[in-house]
Design an enzyme around this catalytic site. Structure first.
Site, PDB file in Angstrom:
ATOM      1  N   ASP A 140      47.108   5.446  67.577  1.00 37.74           N
ATOM      2  CA  ASP A 140      45.996   4.991  66.769  1.00 37.74           C
ATOM      3  C   ASP A 140      44.754   5.129  67.654  1.00 37.74           C
ATOM      4  O   ASP A 140      44.882   5.166  68.886  1.00 37.74           O
ATOM      5  CB  ASP A 140      46.234   3.527  66.353  1.00 37.74           C
ATOM      6  CG  ASP A 140      45.097   2.965  65.520  1.00 37.74           C
ATOM      7  OD1 ASP A 140      44.589   3.682  64.632  1.00 37.74           O
ATOM      8  OD2 ASP A 140      44.711   1.806  65.759  1.00 37.74           O
ATOM      9  N   ASP A 159      41.092   3.383  67.310  1.00 38.93           N
ATOM     10  CA  ASP A 159      40.371   2.142  67.591  1.00 38.93           C
ATOM     11  C   ASP A 159      41.352   1.023  67.923  1.00 38.93           C
ATOM     12  O   ASP A 159      42.218   0.687  67.120  1.00 38.93           O
ATOM     13  CB  ASP A 159      39.500   1.754  66.391  1.00 38.93           C
ATOM     14  CG  ASP A 159      38.475   2.840  66.053  1.00 38.93           C
ATOM     15  OD1 ASP A 159      37.844   3.363  66.992  1.00 38.93           O
ATOM     16  OD2 ASP A 159      38.337   3.170  64.868  1.00 38.93           O
TER      17      ASP A 159
END
Length: 183
Positions: A8, A10
């Site tokens: 992922d 952020d």
């Protein structure tokens, strides 16, 4: 067929300051480059899979996202890390505007981005790993058949639901290579 580590963005690669879309607001999580170098040396492909609802919400454009992503990709290359793929979802089924307001297959917790990466990069999902900071990351990996789901504490608040969907909880991406070597 190669194993991959899905990342992922952020909260895993960078500090999540909320809808990050400018270079000036992009702050790397400590140890991310070293961890990614180690993962590549362990034989993993690296694929970023990121929901970008800020595009759907009209907070920034896809062009702004691509500019930041290109800069980030260059940073990784400068540190000796080639990212094998970067996948993003610009949609949101409720908060999206115009063409971005759709119920797509790519927005996590759905597995679309992971499945696309697997097809394009010829990945073995059963040997792959997800590193994320929230429940939706873990659920997307689960839906794609990714058995090792690592929840990190560098992003969103760690919830009981996220922990339940994860294989393990680690402090940050910096701890991932040692954990995988211990398996």
């Amino acid at each position: 067929m190669n194993p991959a580590v899905f990342l992922d963005r952020d909260g895993v690669i960078n500090i999540d300051h909320g809808y990050v879309h400018q270079v000036d607001d992009f702050e790397y999580v400590e140890g991310v480059f070293e961890a990614c170098v180690a993962l590549k040396q362990m034989g993993y492909k690296l694929a970023v899979v990121t929901n970008q609802s800020g595009i759907a919400r009209g907070l920034y454009s896809e062009d702004q996202f691509h500019t930041l992503t290109e800069w980030m990709d260059w940073n990784f290359a400068d540190k000796g890390v080639e990212l094998d793929g970067i996948y993003y979802c610009p949609h949101h089924s409720e908060k999206g505007l115009g063409e971005y307001k759709i119920d797509c297959d790519c927005r996590k917790p759905k597995p679309g981005m992971l499945n696309s990466a697997a097809q394009f990069l010829k990945l073995d999902l059963t040997q792959s790993v997800m590193v994320g900071d929230k429940r939706d990351d873990m659920l997307a990996a689960q839906a794609a058949g990714v058995p090792t789901r690592i929840l990190v504490r560098t992003g969103k608040e760690v919830t009981d639901e996220a922990i339940a969907a994860a294989t393990v909880v680690l402090d940050s991406i910096a701890d991932v290579p040692a954990y995988l070597k211990s398996l």
